[in-house]
Design a protein around this motif. Structure first.
Motif, PDB file in Angstrom:
ATOM      1  N   VAL A  14       0.860  -1.177   0.000  1.00  0.00           N
ATOM      2  CA  VAL A  14       0.000   0.000   0.000  1.00  0.00           C
ATOM      3  C   VAL A  14       0.896   1.226   0.000  1.00  0.00           C
ATOM      4  O   VAL A  14       1.782   1.342   0.857  1.00  0.00           O
TER       5      VAL A  14
ATOM      6  N   LYS B  33       1.218   7.413   1.015  1.00  0.00           N
ATOM      7  CA  LYS B  33       0.326   8.584   0.987  1.00  0.00           C
ATOM      8  C   LYS B  33      -1.153   8.199   0.915  1.00  0.00           C
ATOM      9  O   LYS B  33      -2.014   8.988   1.236  1.00  0.00           O
ATOM     10  N   GLN B  34      -1.445   6.958   0.479  1.00  0.00           N
ATOM     11  CA  GLN B  34      -2.837   6.518   0.388  1.00  0.00           C
ATOM     12  C   GLN B  34      -3.101   5.360   1.335  1.00  0.00           C
ATOM     13  O   GLN B  34      -3.836   4.442   1.017  1.00  0.00           O
TER      14      GLN B  34
ATOM     15  N   GLY C 210      -4.501   2.783   3.767  1.00  0.00           N
ATOM     16  CA  GLY C 210      -5.867   2.413   4.096  1.00  0.00           C
ATOM     17  C   GLY C 210      -6.812   2.396   2.915  1.00  0.00           C
ATOM     18  O   GLY C 210      -7.985   2.063   3.056  1.00  0.00           O
ATOM     19  N   ARG C 211      -6.323   2.747   1.724  1.00  0.00           N
ATOM     20  CA  ARG C 211      -7.182   2.742   0.543  1.00  0.00           C
ATOM     21  C   ARG C 211      -6.787   1.623  -0.388  1.00  0.00           C
ATOM     22  O   ARG C 211      -5.634   1.200  -0.436  1.00  0.00           O
ATOM     23  N   LYS C 212      -7.758   1.144  -1.160  1.00  0.00           N
ATOM     24  CA  LYS C 212      -7.480   0.060  -2.092  1.00  0.00           C
ATOM     25  C   LYS C 212      -6.827   0.568  -3.370  1.00  0.00           C
ATOM     26  O   LYS C 212      -6.096  -0.157  -4.025  1.00  0.00           O
ATOM     27  N   LYS C 213      -7.064   1.833  -3.727  1.00  0.00           N
ATOM     28  CA  LYS C 213      -6.519   2.366  -4.969  1.00  0.00           C
ATOM     29  C   LYS C 213      -4.998   2.489  -4.857  1.00  0.00           C
ATOM     30  O   LYS C 213      -4.477   3.002  -3.879  1.00  0.00           O
TER      31      LYS C 213
ATOM     32  N   THR D 286      -2.892   0.008  -4.647  1.00  0.00           N
ATOM     33  CA  THR D 286      -2.254  -1.150  -4.029  1.00  0.00           C
ATOM     34  C   THR D 286      -1.816  -2.126  -5.105  1.00  0.00           C
ATOM     35  O   THR D 286      -2.363  -2.133  -6.211  1.00  0.00           O
TER      36      THR D 286
END
Length: 182
Positions: free
Chosen positions: A125, A128-129, A131-134, A136
């Protein structure tokens, strides 16, 4: 007497714990754990590294053509309006690209499958992002074993890990150690 430590867990829990720790060790290069667990993880990790060293150069390079979707400046797929069966439809435009890939020979393929049966998938992951799926992506630990560790330990006959004691844990006084790749 069994040939392994039971670690106070049922067999399924123990196998999952050890697989997880072997995966973490090979991904990060070092882990902090108890001495008993570290010795068991070492028993499982060293043969995987030895297998990677043995099969590191056992592949052939092959040139293939692949269809890749054309992308615009924003990274989105380019669509084109075409007439299909009398109807106007938007269709993605593809370009043919020549790529060179590594094709495993049978013994390396067997080694890869043995490694995959032992290791878990790792999802990277971006920081900077978090916790987000985008954004990854799946980490290729088996590729790392062959390319990085296989070449790094090519001239070494075993002994790929080291255990360094760091003292007793505060809660239960279990001896904590750092298990790292040499």
């Amino acid at each position: 007497m069994p040939g392994y430590r039971k670690l106070g867990k049922t067999s399924s829990q123990r196998k999952a714990l050890l697989r997880n720790q072997v995966t973490a060790l090979l991904y990060h290069g070092r882990i902090v754990t108890t001495e008993a667990r570290a010795k068991e993880v070492r028993r499982l990790a060293e043969p995987l590294i030895a297998l990677a060293v043995k099969e590191r150069d056992n592949y052939e390079t092959v040139e293939v053509t692949a269809k890749v979707p054309r992308k615009d400046k924003d990274g989105k797929r380019v669509k084109e309006v075409k007439e299909i069966n009398g109807k106007q439809k938007k269709v993605t435009v593809y370009d043919e690209v020549k790529k060179t890939i590594k094709k495993d020979k049978p013994s390396r393929l067997h080694a890869r499958r043995k490694m995959l049966s032992m290791l878990y998938d790792v999802t990277e992951v971006p920081a900077k992002q978090a916790g987000r799926k985008k954004g990854t992506k799946q980490a290729d630990i088996v590729g790392k074993l062959f390319d990085e560790y296989g070449t790094k330990y090519a001239n070494r006959n075993g002994g790929y890990t080291r255990i360094i004691k760091i003292g007793p844990r505060k809660g239960d006084a279990a001896m904590e150690v750092v298990l790292e790749l040499v």
